[in-house]
Design an enzyme around this catalytic site. Structure first.
Site, PDB file in Angstrom:
ATOM      1  N   LYS A 148      -8.492  13.199 -51.989  1.00 35.78           N
ATOM      2  CA  LYS A 148      -8.613  13.611 -50.589  1.00 35.78           C
ATOM      3  C   LYS A 148      -7.288  13.826 -49.886  1.00 35.78           C
ATOM      4  O   LYS A 148      -6.325  13.098 -50.096  1.00 35.78           O
ATOM      5  CB  LYS A 148      -9.397  12.546 -49.814  1.00 35.78           C
TER       6      LYS A 148
ATOM      7  N   SER B 143      -7.356   9.178 -48.793  1.00 32.75           N
ATOM      8  CA  SER B 143      -8.519   8.299 -48.697  1.00 32.75           C
ATOM      9  C   SER B 143      -8.254   7.063 -49.539  1.00 32.75           C
ATOM     10  O   SER B 143      -7.626   7.137 -50.587  1.00 32.75           O
ATOM     11  CB  SER B 143      -9.755   9.033 -49.210  1.00 32.75           C
TER      12      SER B 143
ATOM     13  N   THR C 138     -16.786  35.496 -33.190  1.00 38.54           N
ATOM     14  CA  THR C 138     -17.493  35.063 -31.989  1.00 38.54           C
ATOM     15  C   THR C 138     -18.733  34.345 -32.518  1.00 38.54           C
ATOM     16  O   THR C 138     -19.241  34.703 -33.585  1.00 38.54           O
ATOM     17  CB  THR C 138     -17.915  36.248 -31.087  1.00 38.54           C
ATOM     18  N   HIS C 139     -19.175  33.332 -31.822  1.00 41.73           N
ATOM     19  CA  HIS C 139     -20.292  32.503 -32.305  1.00 41.73           C
ATOM     20  C   HIS C 139     -20.003  31.917 -33.684  1.00 41.73           C
ATOM     21  O   HIS C 139     -20.910  31.625 -34.448  1.00 41.73           O
ATOM     22  CB  HIS C 139     -21.604  33.302 -32.353  1.00 41.73           C
TER      23      HIS C 139
ATOM     24  N   ASN D 264       0.822  -1.223   0.000  1.00 35.58           N
ATOM     25  CA  ASN D 264       0.000   0.000   0.000  1.00 35.58           C
ATOM     26  C   ASN D 264       0.850   1.263   0.000  1.00 35.58           C
ATOM     27  O   ASN D 264       0.583   2.201  -0.758  1.00 35.58           O
ATOM     28  CB  ASN D 264      -0.939  -0.001   1.204  1.00 35.58           C
TER      29      ASN D 264
ATOM     30  N   GLN E 281      -6.644  -0.167  -7.073  1.00 37.78           N
ATOM     31  CA  GLN E 281      -5.842  -0.740  -8.165  1.00 37.78           C
ATOM     32  C   GLN E 281      -6.344  -0.241  -9.526  1.00 37.78           C
ATOM     33  O   GLN E 281      -5.624  -0.287 -10.511  1.00 37.78           O
ATOM     34  CB  GLN E 281      -5.883  -2.270  -8.097  1.00 37.78           C
TER      35      GLN E 281
ATOM     36  N   TYR F 262      -6.654   2.091   2.530  1.00 34.45           N
ATOM     37  CA  TYR F 262      -6.547   1.414   1.237  1.00 34.45           C
ATOM     38  C   TYR F 262      -7.715   0.469   0.993  1.00 34.45           C
ATOM     39  O   TYR F 262      -8.146  -0.262   1.887  1.00 34.45           O
ATOM     40  CB  TYR F 262      -5.222   0.632   1.150  1.00 34.45           C
TER      41      TYR F 262
ATOM     42  N   GLU G  95      -8.155  15.565 -36.222  1.00 33.37           N
ATOM     43  CA  GLU G  95      -9.349  14.789 -35.840  1.00 33.37           C
ATOM     44  C   GLU G  95      -9.044  13.821 -34.702  1.00 33.37           C
ATOM     45  O   GLU G  95      -9.853  13.634 -33.785  1.00 33.37           O
ATOM     46  CB  GLU G  95      -9.888  14.029 -37.051  1.00 33.37           C
TER      47      GLU G  95
HETATM   48  N1  ARG Z   1      -1.608  -3.845  -6.756  1.00 32.72           N
HETATM   49  C1  ARG Z   1      -2.217  -3.055  -5.748  1.00 32.72           C
HETATM   50  C2  ARG Z   1      -2.624  -1.672  -6.242  1.00 32.72           C
HETATM   51  O1  ARG Z   1      -2.232  -1.313  -7.306  1.00 32.72           O
HETATM   52  C3  ARG Z   1      -1.298  -2.880  -4.601  1.00 32.72           C
HETATM   53  C4  ARG Z   1      -1.386  -4.036  -3.717  1.00 32.72           C
HETATM   54  C5  ARG Z   1      -2.121  -3.762  -2.506  1.00 32.72           C
HETATM   55  N2  ARG Z   1      -2.927  -4.901  -2.324  1.00 32.72           N
HETATM   56  C6  ARG Z   1      -3.446  -5.246  -1.173  1.00 32.72           C
HETATM   57  N3  ARG Z   1      -4.141  -6.317  -1.138  1.00 32.72           N
HETATM   58  N4  ARG Z   1      -3.295  -4.544  -0.082  1.00 32.72           N
HETATM   59  O2  ARG Z   1      -3.329  -0.960  -5.594  1.00 32.72           O
END
Ligand code: ARG
Length: 462
Positions: free
Chosen positions: A286, A280, A157-158, A112, A325, A320, A293
Site C-alpha cells: 500500500k 499500511s 461533469t457529473h 472586554n 470567551q 459583552y 485524506e
Molecule cells: N477571558 C474573557 C474572554 O475571553 C475576557 C474577560 C472578560 N471577562 C469578564 N468577566 N468581563 O472573553
C-alpha cells in the site's frame, strides 16, 4: 494573595468548580505578547492624560519589558488561578513593579476591550501567515500547470467524461479559487484594522484617554472603534475569519478528492512522492494518499469551527457576555489546522508525478468529442438542434458496435446524416478539440497560456 481583578465586593473566593469552568488561561495564553503590547500603548495614553508621571511611565515600560522577556523564555506562566491571560499578566506586572505602580495600569481599560483588541491583532498576524502558506500552494500549482503545458485529460461533469481539457487548465481552476481566498484574507485584514481599545467594559472611558493613539500604536490602520458597545461585543470579524479558513479547507478538500481519485489504480493519473504518502501496517503493497485524506477530513473540522462559533454568537444580547470567551478556541484551532495542513498539502502537490500517457489515452474516451461533431455541423450551416441529434446518433452507433467516434467509417457517418462528410474527422481528435476553444478562459493551449500569465502576475502582486 488573591489575583482576581474583581475581589472587592466578594466575601468569599470562587468555588473550585467555578474556577475550573471559568479559566481560559490554558488557551488564551497565546495572546500574551499582544496583551503586553496593548499594555505599553495603554501606559502611554495614561501618561498623555496626566495619570502616570514620566518616571512612572518609564518604570512601567521597563516592567513590561521584563515581563515580556519572562513570558518569552517561559519563566513566567499563567495558572488556572489567574483565570485568563489578562489577569495573569497583571499579576506578573504587580510582582515586578509592586502594587502601587503596577496597580495603576488598569485604569480606563477592561478585559472586554482588551480581549477584543488582542484577538484582532492575533488573527491579523495569522491571516498573513496563512496567506503566505496559501501563496506557496498557489505557486506549487502554477508550477504544476507550467510544467505540463500541453497535457490533455478528460474533463468531467457529473464525474462523467464531458470534453477534453488541458491538465494545466484544470489545475489553474483550483488556483483561481485559492486566489479568491487570498483576496478574502487581505480584505478581511483591512476590515479588521480597527482597534476596540478605549471602549472599556462597554461605555468608553471617563479618563480622557486617546483611543486613536492606542490604535496607531498597535498598528490598526483604520483607527479606533466608532462605537464602544460594538467594539467590545462584536465578533463578526472572528466569524468571517472562520468562514475564510473554512472556505480554504473546502477548496483544499476539492483538490484532495481529485488527488485521491487520480491516485487510484483505475485512474492512475498521478503518482505521489514517497515522502508525501504513507504505507499500511499490514498490507505491504500500500501507498496511501493520507495528506489528501486528512485535508478532506480537516475541512469538516474547519466548517465545524465556523458553525460552532455562529451558534455561540446567535441571539447574544449586547454588550459583552461571557459566552464570548467561547470565540477563541475554534479559530485558534482553525489557524493551527491550516498552518500544519498547508505545508504538507503544498509538498504533496509540488512533488507528484503526472502520468501523461494515461491522461491522454482517456482524454478522447467516453465519446467526449461528440460536442465537436455537433459544433462542426453548426459551422456547415446545420441548426444546432439537428446537429445535437446527429451527434447523438453517432454515439448510439458507436455504443452498438463497441467503438469510439473516430472509428466510425465514412459509410456509417453518411448513413447517419448526409451532412457528415469525411471532413468531420478533422475535429475528431483531442488536439483539434482543445485548440478550437481559444476564446478567453477556454481550454486551448493559447488561452491557457494567457490565463497562466495573468495568474502569475496576480500572484506576484499578492
Ligand atoms: N477571558 C474573557 C474572554 O475571553 C475576557 C474577560 C472578560 N471577562 C469578564 N468577566 N468581563 O472573553
Amino acid at each position: 494573595g488573591d489575583v482576581r481583578l474583581w475581589g472587592g465586593r466578594f466575601a468569599d473566593g470562587p468555588a473550585e468548580a467555578l474556577a475550573k469552568l471559568s479559566a481560559s488561561v490554558h488557551f488564551d495564553w497565546r495572546l500574551a505578547p499582544y496583551d503586553i503590547a496593548g499594555s505599553r500603548a495603554h501606559a502611554r495614553v495614561l501618561h498623555k492624560a496626566g495619570l502616570l508621571t514620566a518616571d512612572e511611565l518609564t518604570r512601567m515600560l521597563t516592567g513590561l519589558d521584563r515581563l515580556e522577556a519572562d513570558v518569552a523564555d517561559g519563566s513566567f506562566v499563567g495558572t488556572i488561578a489567574d483565570e485568563d491571560v489578562h489577569t495573569a499578566l497583571e499579576r506578573g506586572l504587580l510582582e515586578r513593579l509592586g502594587a502601587d505602580l503596577g496597580g495603576k495600569l488598569r485604569a480606563g481599560r477592561s478585559r472586554n476591550d482588551q480581549v477584543a483588541t488582542l484577538f484582532r491583532m492575533y488573527l491579523r498576524d495569522h491571516a498573513r501567515v496563512i496567506g503566505g502558506l496559501l501563496a506557496e500552494l498557489q505557486d506549487a500549482l502554477v508550477g504544476l500547470a507550467e510544467a505540463h503545458p500541453d497535457v490533455a485529460m478528460p474533463g468531467r461533469t457529473h464525474l462523467q467524461h464531458a470534453q477534453p481539457v488541458l491538465f494545466a487548465h484544470h489545475v489553474l481552476a483550483h488556483v483561481q479559487s485559492l486566489s479568491r481566498d487570498a483576496e478574502r484574507l487581505r480584505q478581511w485584514d483591512q476590515r479588521t484594522a480597527v482597534s476596540p481599545y478605549g471602549s472599556g467594559a462597554l461605555a468608553g472611558s471617563s479618563l480622557g484617554l486617546d483611543p486613536e493613539a492606542v490604535a496607531a500604536d498597535l498598528g490598526f490602520e483604520h483607527g479606533s472603534a466608532g462605537n464602544s458597545i460594538d467594539g467590545t461585543a462584536s465578533r463578526d470579524f472572528v466569524a468571517e475569519f472562520a468562514f475564510i479558513t473554512a472556505m480554504i479547507g473546502v477548496n483544499l478538500s476539492r483538490i484532495a478528492e481529485e488527488i485521491i481519485i487520480w491516485n487510484t489504480k483505475e485512474f492512475s493519473f498521478v503518482t505521489l512522492h514517497d515522502a508525501f504518502s504513507t504505507g499500511s501496517s499490514i498490507m505491504p503493497q500500500k501507498k496511501n494518499p493520507d495528506i489528501a485524506e486528512l485535508a478532506r477530513g480537516k475541512s469538516g473540522r474547519l466548517i465545524g469551527n465556523l458553525t460552532g462559533l455562529m451558534a455561540t454568537l446567535k441571539a447574544l444580547p449586547l454588550a459583552y457576555n461571557r459566552d464570548l470567551q467561547e470565540d477563541k478556541e475554534p479559530v485558534f484551532d482553525s489557524c493551527d489546522t491550516l498552518e500544519v495542513l498547508l505545508p504538507a498539502f503544498t509538498g504533496m502537490m509540488a512533488t507528484l508525478t503526472v502520468n501523461r500517457e494515461r491522461m491522454e489515452e482517456l482524454a478522447p474516451a467516453g465519446f467526449s468529442l461528440a460536442t465537436d461533431i455537433a459544433e462542426w455541423l453548426v459551422k456547415q450551416g446545420v441548426p444546432f438542434r439537428v446537429a445535437h441529434e446527429v451527434a447523438g446518433e453517432c454515439v448510439k452507433e458507436c455504443e452498438q458496435h463497441g467503438i469510439e467516434l473516430d472509428q466510425l467509417t465514412d459509410e456509417q457517418f453518411a448513413k447517419i446524416s448526409a451532412h457528415l462528410t469525411p471532413e468531420v474527422r478533422t475535429v475528431l481528435n483531442v488536439a483539434g478539440a482543445l485548440a478550437s476553444r481559444d476564446g478567453r478562459g477556454g481550454t486551448a493551449p493559447s488561452a491557457v497560456a494567457v490565463q497562466l500569465a495573468e495568474v502569475k502576475a496576480d500572484l506576484a502582486n499578492q
